[in-house]
Scaffold this motif. Sequence first.
Motif, PDB file in Angstrom:
ATOM      1  N   ALA A  80       0.004 -62.485  64.843  1.00 43.62           N
ATOM      2  CA  ALA A  80       0.599 -61.457  63.987  1.00 43.62           C
ATOM      3  C   ALA A  80       0.238 -61.690  62.521  1.00 43.62           C
ATOM      4  O   ALA A  80      -0.103 -60.749  61.798  1.00 43.62           O
ATOM      5  CB  ALA A  80       2.116 -61.444  64.168  1.00 43.62           C
ATOM      6  N   GLU A  81       0.304 -62.940  62.091  1.00 46.04           N
ATOM      7  CA  GLU A  81       0.038 -63.236  60.683  1.00 46.04           C
ATOM      8  C   GLU A  81      -1.442 -63.073  60.340  1.00 46.04           C
ATOM      9  O   GLU A  81      -1.796 -62.400  59.369  1.00 46.04           O
ATOM     10  CB  GLU A  81       0.503 -64.643  60.335  1.00 46.04           C
ATOM     11  CG  GLU A  81       0.474 -64.916  58.860  1.00 46.04           C
ATOM     12  CD  GLU A  81       1.222 -66.185  58.477  1.00 46.04           C
ATOM     13  OE1 GLU A  81       1.344 -66.420  57.271  1.00 46.04           O
ATOM     14  OE2 GLU A  81       1.670 -66.923  59.367  1.00 46.04           O
ATOM     15  N   LEU A  82      -2.307 -63.685  61.127  1.00 47.77           N
ATOM     16  CA  LEU A  82      -3.739 -63.589  60.834  1.00 47.77           C
ATOM     17  C   LEU A  82      -4.267 -62.188  61.076  1.00 47.77           C
ATOM     18  O   LEU A  82      -5.149 -61.716  60.346  1.00 47.77           O
ATOM     19  CB  LEU A  82      -4.524 -64.598  61.677  1.00 47.77           C
ATOM     20  CG  LEU A  82      -4.284 -66.069  61.352  1.00 47.77           C
ATOM     21  CD1 LEU A  82      -5.080 -66.959  62.297  1.00 47.77           C
ATOM     22  CD2 LEU A  82      -4.642 -66.373  59.920  1.00 47.77           C
ATOM     23  N   GLY A  83      -3.739 -61.528  62.091  1.00 43.67           N
ATOM     24  CA  GLY A  83      -4.186 -60.173  62.387  1.00 43.67           C
ATOM     25  C   GLY A  83      -3.780 -59.168  61.324  1.00 43.67           C
ATOM     26  O   GLY A  83      -4.473 -58.174  61.090  1.00 43.67           O
ATOM     27  N   SER A  84      -2.660 -59.416  60.681  1.00 44.08           N
ATOM     28  CA  SER A  84      -2.169 -58.447  59.696  1.00 44.08           C
ATOM     29  C   SER A  84      -2.637 -58.737  58.264  1.00 44.08           C
ATOM     30  O   SER A  84      -2.769 -57.801  57.467  1.00 44.08           O
ATOM     31  CB  SER A  84      -0.638 -58.400  59.735  1.00 44.08           C
ATOM     32  OG  SER A  84      -0.082 -59.628  59.338  1.00 44.08           O
ATOM     33  N   TYR A  85      -2.876 -59.984  57.929  1.00 40.45           N
ATOM     34  CA  TYR A  85      -3.177 -60.346  56.541  1.00 40.45           C
ATOM     35  C   TYR A  85      -4.367 -59.564  55.982  1.00 40.45           C
ATOM     36  O   TYR A  85      -4.258 -58.910  54.935  1.00 40.45           O
ATOM     37  CB  TYR A  85      -3.431 -61.851  56.411  1.00 40.45           C
ATOM     38  CG  TYR A  85      -3.671 -62.284  54.980  1.00 40.45           C
ATOM     39  CD1 TYR A  85      -2.612 -62.625  54.164  1.00 40.45           C
ATOM     40  CD2 TYR A  85      -4.954 -62.326  54.436  1.00 40.45           C
ATOM     41  CE1 TYR A  85      -2.808 -63.002  52.834  1.00 40.45           C
ATOM     42  CE2 TYR A  85      -5.163 -62.687  53.123  1.00 40.45           C
ATOM     43  CZ  TYR A  85      -4.089 -63.030  52.329  1.00 40.45           C
ATOM     44  OH  TYR A  85      -4.297 -63.384  51.020  1.00 40.45           O
ATOM     45  N   ASP A  86      -5.501 -59.607  56.642  1.00 36.50           N
ATOM     46  CA  ASP A  86      -6.695 -58.928  56.124  1.00 36.50           C
ATOM     47  C   ASP A  86      -6.533 -57.410  56.113  1.00 36.50           C
ATOM     48  O   ASP A  86      -7.027 -56.734  55.211  1.00 36.50           O
ATOM     49  CB  ASP A  86      -7.935 -59.310  56.929  1.00 36.50           C
ATOM     50  CG  ASP A  86      -8.470 -60.674  56.563  1.00 36.50           C
ATOM     51  OD1 ASP A  86      -8.130 -61.174  55.471  1.00 36.50           O
ATOM     52  OD2 ASP A  86      -9.221 -61.252  57.366  1.00 36.50           O
ATOM     53  N   GLU A  87      -5.836 -56.886  57.111  1.00 35.34           N
ATOM     54  CA  GLU A  87      -5.620 -55.438  57.166  1.00 35.34           C
ATOM     55  C   GLU A  87      -4.733 -54.984  56.002  1.00 35.34           C
ATOM     56  O   GLU A  87      -5.003 -53.971  55.362  1.00 35.34           O
ATOM     57  CB  GLU A  87      -4.998 -55.036  58.508  1.00 35.34           C
ATOM     58  CG  GLU A  87      -5.876 -55.327  59.705  1.00 35.34           C
ATOM     59  CD  GLU A  87      -7.209 -54.605  59.651  1.00 35.34           C
ATOM     60  OE1 GLU A  87      -7.247 -53.407  59.287  1.00 35.34           O
ATOM     61  OE2 GLU A  87      -8.238 -55.248  59.959  1.00 35.34           O
ATOM     62  N   GLY A 112       3.665 -62.464  56.361  1.00 37.71           N
ATOM     63  CA  GLY A 112       4.750 -63.335  56.814  1.00 37.71           C
ATOM     64  C   GLY A 112       5.860 -62.541  57.477  1.00 37.71           C
ATOM     65  O   GLY A 112       6.444 -62.966  58.465  1.00 37.71           O
ATOM     66  N   LEU A 113       6.149 -61.352  56.950  1.00 35.92           N
ATOM     67  CA  LEU A 113       7.139 -60.474  57.567  1.00 35.92           C
ATOM     68  C   LEU A 113       6.685 -60.044  58.960  1.00 35.92           C
ATOM     69  O   LEU A 113       7.480 -60.016  59.898  1.00 35.92           O
ATOM     70  CB  LEU A 113       7.369 -59.260  56.669  1.00 35.92           C
ATOM     71  CG  LEU A 113       8.422 -58.253  57.143  1.00 35.92           C
ATOM     72  CD1 LEU A 113       9.804 -58.909  57.174  1.00 35.92           C
ATOM     73  CD2 LEU A 113       8.429 -57.035  56.221  1.00 35.92           C
ATOM     74  N   CYS A 114       5.400 -59.718  59.082  1.00 38.72           N
ATOM     75  CA  CYS A 114       4.848 -59.363  60.408  1.00 38.72           C
ATOM     76  C   CYS A 114       4.998 -60.525  61.388  1.00 38.72           C
ATOM     77  O   CYS A 114       5.379 -60.324  62.539  1.00 38.72           O
ATOM     78  CB  CYS A 114       3.384 -58.965  60.293  1.00 38.72           C
ATOM     79  SG  CYS A 114       3.100 -57.393  59.449  1.00 38.72           S
ATOM     80  N   ALA A 115       4.695 -61.736  60.918  1.00 33.52           N
ATOM     81  CA  ALA A 115       4.809 -62.903  61.772  1.00 33.52           C
ATOM     82  C   ALA A 115       6.256 -63.149  62.176  1.00 33.52           C
ATOM     83  O   ALA A 115       6.549 -63.511  63.316  1.00 33.52           O
ATOM     84  CB  ALA A 115       4.244 -64.136  61.055  1.00 33.52           C
ATOM     85  N   THR A 116       7.181 -62.938  61.252  1.00 30.97           N
ATOM     86  CA  THR A 116       8.593 -63.129  61.549  1.00 30.97           C
ATOM     87  C   THR A 116       9.081 -62.094  62.552  1.00 30.97           C
ATOM     88  O   THR A 116       9.851 -62.404  63.456  1.00 30.97           O
ATOM     89  CB  THR A 116       9.428 -63.025  60.246  1.00 30.97           C
ATOM     90  OG1 THR A 116       8.958 -64.021  59.347  1.00 30.97           O
ATOM     91  CG2 THR A 116      10.893 -63.240  60.509  1.00 30.97           C
ATOM     92  N   ALA A 117       8.615 -60.868  62.396  1.00 31.15           N
ATOM     93  CA  ALA A 117       9.010 -59.803  63.316  1.00 31.15           C
ATOM     94  C   ALA A 117       8.449 -60.020  64.721  1.00 31.15           C
ATOM     95  O   ALA A 117       9.050 -59.590  65.707  1.00 31.15           O
ATOM     96  CB  ALA A 117       8.552 -58.454  62.770  1.00 31.15           C
ATOM     97  N   ALA A 118       7.304 -60.681  64.783  1.00 30.14           N
ATOM     98  CA  ALA A 118       6.683 -60.931  66.099  1.00 30.14           C
ATOM     99  C   ALA A 118       7.532 -61.897  66.863  1.00 30.14           C
ATOM    100  O   ALA A 118       7.684 -61.901  68.025  1.00 30.14           O
ATOM    101  CB  ALA A 118       5.273 -61.471  65.924  1.00 30.14           C
TER     102      ALA A 118
END
Length: 118
Positions: A80-87, A112-118
């Motif tokens: 979630a974190e790596l997938g969302s950061y660049d986007e 980080g929010l995406c990773a937390t939500a995952a």
Amino acid sequence: ANPVRKISAGIVSGSFSAAVCNPTDLIKVRMQASRMESSGLPRYSGIIENARHIVQKNGFGGLYRGVGATASRAAVVAAAELGSYDEIKAMFRRQGLDDGISLHLKTGALAGLCATAA
């Protein structure tokens, strides 16, 4: 790079790092839990004694108890974190935000929010 590739990299890196670090995490958790026993005194005098106890009782594989769940959780979080950061960063760049500390802080916070939500 392709978002699927970024997510895949997150899955691999997250699960691998969790698997490598599982023994230290297990030792830490056991030491923390031993303080919660009724006596309030620690069961182990240190990390080495704790590791020795686990290996004597369960063999070397005992250090990897729970590795499946730990690696799975880490894989999802890292994906979630790596997938969302660049986007997210690319989205901010398209909106005209210059590359700098502000961009990295905003991007990191949202990833980080995406990773937390995952």
